[in-house]
Write a protein that holds these residues in place. Structure first.
Motif, short mmCIF file in Angstrom:
data_model
loop_
_atom_site.label_atom_id
_atom_site.label_comp_id
_atom_site.label_asym_id
_atom_site.label_seq_id
_atom_site.Cartn_x
_atom_site.Cartn_y
_atom_site.Cartn_z
N GLN A 45 132.27 -23.23 -107.53
CA GLN A 45 132.62 -22.94 -106.78
C GLN A 45 132.53 -23.70 -104.94
OE1 GLN A 45 130.65 -18.97 -106.24
NE2 GLN A 45 133.53 -17.85 -107.18
N GLY A 46 131.22 -24.21 -104.74
CA GLY A 46 131.52 -25.85 -103.71
C GLY A 46 132.16 -26.78 -103.86
N GLU A 47 132.36 -27.57 -105.13
CA GLU A 47 133.26 -28.50 -105.72
C GLU A 47 134.65 -27.97 -105.29
OE1 GLU A 47 134.91 -31.73 -105.98
OE2 GLU A 47 132.99 -31.56 -105.86
N GLN A 48 135.26 -26.40 -105.82
CA GLN A 48 136.78 -26.04 -105.34
C GLN A 48 136.77 -25.89 -104.07
OE1 GLN A 48 136.67 -22.76 -107.41
NE2 GLN A 48 137.52 -23.54 -109.04
N TYR A 49 135.59 -24.89 -103.12
CA TYR A 49 135.87 -25.13 -102.07
C TYR A 49 136.61 -26.94 -101.23
CZ TYR A 49 134.81 -23.64 -97.11
OH TYR A 49 134.71 -23.48 -95.98
N ARG A 50 135.67 -27.62 -101.30
CA ARG A 50 135.78 -28.55 -100.89
C ARG A 50 137.07 -29.66 -101.47
NH1 ARG A 50 130.58 -29.19 -101.72
NH2 ARG A 50 130.51 -30.05 -104.26
N HIS A 51 137.34 -29.72 -102.53
CA HIS A 51 138.55 -30.03 -102.42
C HIS A 51 140.09 -29.06 -101.79
CE1 HIS A 51 141.87 -31.36 -105.03
NE2 HIS A 51 142.63 -30.20 -105.53
N LEU A 52 139.59 -27.91 -101.47
CA LEU A 52 141.05 -26.75 -101.21
C LEU A 52 140.57 -27.69 -99.71
CD1 LEU A 52 142.76 -25.03 -100.37
CD2 LEU A 52 141.24 -23.67 -100.19
N MET A 53 139.80 -27.61 -98.90
CA MET A 53 139.38 -28.21 -97.71
C MET A 53 140.58 -29.43 -97.73
SD MET A 53 138.37 -25.73 -95.75
CE MET A 53 138.88 -24.79 -96.45
N GLN A 54 139.71 -30.12 -98.62
CA GLN A 54 140.94 -31.91 -98.53
C GLN A 54 141.87 -31.54 -98.59
OE1 GLN A 54 138.68 -33.73 -102.19
NE2 GLN A 54 137.41 -34.29 -100.37
N GLN A 55 142.80 -30.77 -99.15
CA GLN A 55 143.96 -30.55 -99.75
C GLN A 55 144.57 -30.33 -97.75
OE1 GLN A 55 143.87 -28.02 -102.78
NE2 GLN A 55 145.94 -29.62 -103.90
N ILE A 56 143.52 -30.10 -97.23
CA ILE A 56 144.41 -28.96 -95.97
C ILE A 56 144.12 -30.10 -95.76
CG2 ILE A 56 143.97 -27.29 -94.39
CD1 ILE A 56 142.81 -25.05 -96.77
N ALA A 57 143.25 -31.03 -95.21
CA ALA A 57 143.14 -32.01 -93.95
C ALA A 57 144.11 -32.77 -94.52
CB ALA A 57 141.83 -32.47 -94.28
N ARG A 58 144.43 -33.31 -95.69
CA ARG A 58 145.40 -34.00 -95.80
C ARG A 58 147.03 -33.27 -95.36
NH1 ARG A 58 142.87 -34.98 -100.53
NH2 ARG A 58 144.47 -34.31 -102.03
N LEU A 59 147.33 -32.20 -95.52
CA LEU A 59 148.91 -31.38 -95.10
C LEU A 59 148.49 -31.00 -93.41
CD1 LEU A 59 148.57 -28.51 -97.66
CD2 LEU A 59 149.95 -30.03 -97.06
#
Length: 89
Positions: A45-59
């Motif tokens: 879940q932590g990995e998924q969370y970080r991945h989602l935050m990275q996507q948001i940052a890129r967007l």
């Protein structure tokens, strides 16, 4: 043919863009801070969370860059309208 734009309206749009850029930058900083706070989450879940935050940052990067390039163009347009307003026929 008449021009229906004023230099002041263009400058107000420019100020709105600048405020929007600052808001996007604030969001980017919050996302980065959120990513740092989850560094110790070593599960899936932590990995998924970080991945989602990275996507948001890129967007948020693309709109921010687009707005930054628009600001000087709006100022140039306002200057052109200022000069046009000084022309007397």
């Amino acid at each position: 043919m008449a021009i229906n734009a004023s230099a002041e309206a263009i400058r107000q749009m420019k100020m709105t863009l600048q405020k929007t850029i600052k808001e996007i930058e604030r969001i980017q900083a919050n996302v980065r801070g959120s990513m740092k706070s989850s560094e110790n989450w070593n599960d899936a879940q932590g990995e998924q969370y970080r991945h989602l935050m990275q996507q948001i940052a890129r967007l948020t990067e693309s709109p921010s860059g687009t707005l930054r390039t628009a600001v000087p163009k709006l100022e140039k347009l306002a200057q052109i309208l200022d000069a046009y307003g000084k022309v007397r026929f």
